[in-house]
Scaffold this motif. Structure first.
Motif, PDB file in Angstrom:
ATOM      1  N   TYR A 196      -4.390   0.983  -2.145  1.00  0.00           N
ATOM      2  CA  TYR A 196      -3.929  -0.144  -2.948  1.00  0.00           C
ATOM      3  C   TYR A 196      -4.247   0.121  -4.416  1.00  0.00           C
ATOM      4  O   TYR A 196      -5.352   0.542  -4.750  1.00  0.00           O
ATOM      5  N   GLU A 199      -4.383   3.690   3.728  1.00  0.00           N
ATOM      6  CA  GLU A 199      -3.552   2.821   2.900  1.00  0.00           C
ATOM      7  C   GLU A 199      -4.272   2.675   1.571  1.00  0.00           C
ATOM      8  O   GLU A 199      -5.408   2.226   1.524  1.00  0.00           O
ATOM      9  N   PRO A 237       0.814  -1.220   0.000  1.00  0.00           N
ATOM     10  CA  PRO A 237       0.000   0.000   0.000  1.00  0.00           C
ATOM     11  C   PRO A 237       0.848   1.271   0.000  1.00  0.00           C
ATOM     12  O   PRO A 237       1.989   1.289   0.444  1.00  0.00           O
ATOM     13  N   ARG A 265      -9.191   1.776  -0.495  1.00  0.00           N
ATOM     14  CA  ARG A 265      -8.588   2.668   0.496  1.00  0.00           C
ATOM     15  C   ARG A 265      -8.975   2.155   1.869  1.00  0.00           C
ATOM     16  O   ARG A 265     -10.157   2.058   2.183  1.00  0.00           O
TER      17      ARG A 265
END
Length: 105
Positions: A82, A80, A56, A92
């Protein structure tokens, strides 16, 4: 007699300091197994490796702005993020970390 004892004491301390300095240097027998120089130059080679997709990226997003005691307080929440192989956001995930910035009105 007193002058001779001071001289021998300073001579003895000087010998000890020189011996310790020698042991600490890269030329001493203790460090003889280590190479501090090389005949080949150190060159960094570029690596053609893509970063893994499942790692991430951390991102701070503005969560709210409040007024408190004559100050504006901006609260940011960490997420985080991705991405897939094409660079689109998959998901998220919010973390528990928040940061705030306070500034005068």
């Amino acid at each position: 007699m007193k002058l001779l004892s001071h001289f021998t004491m300073f001579l003895f301390l000087g010998i000890i300091i020189l011996f310790v300095a020698y042991l600490d240097s890269p030329y001493s027998f203790i460090h003889s197994g280590y190479s501090y120089s090389s005949s080949e130059p150190a060159v960094a080679q570029p690596v053609d490796v893509e970063p893994p997709i499942d790692v991430p990226v951390l991102e701070n997003r503005l969560d709210s702005v409040e007024r408190m005691d004559g100050y504006y307080v901006e609260i940011y929440k960490e997420f985080e993020v991705y991405f897939d192989a094409t660079g689109k956001v998959i998901k998220r995930v919010p973390t528990s970390k928040t940061e705030s910035i306070r500034y005068w009105e």
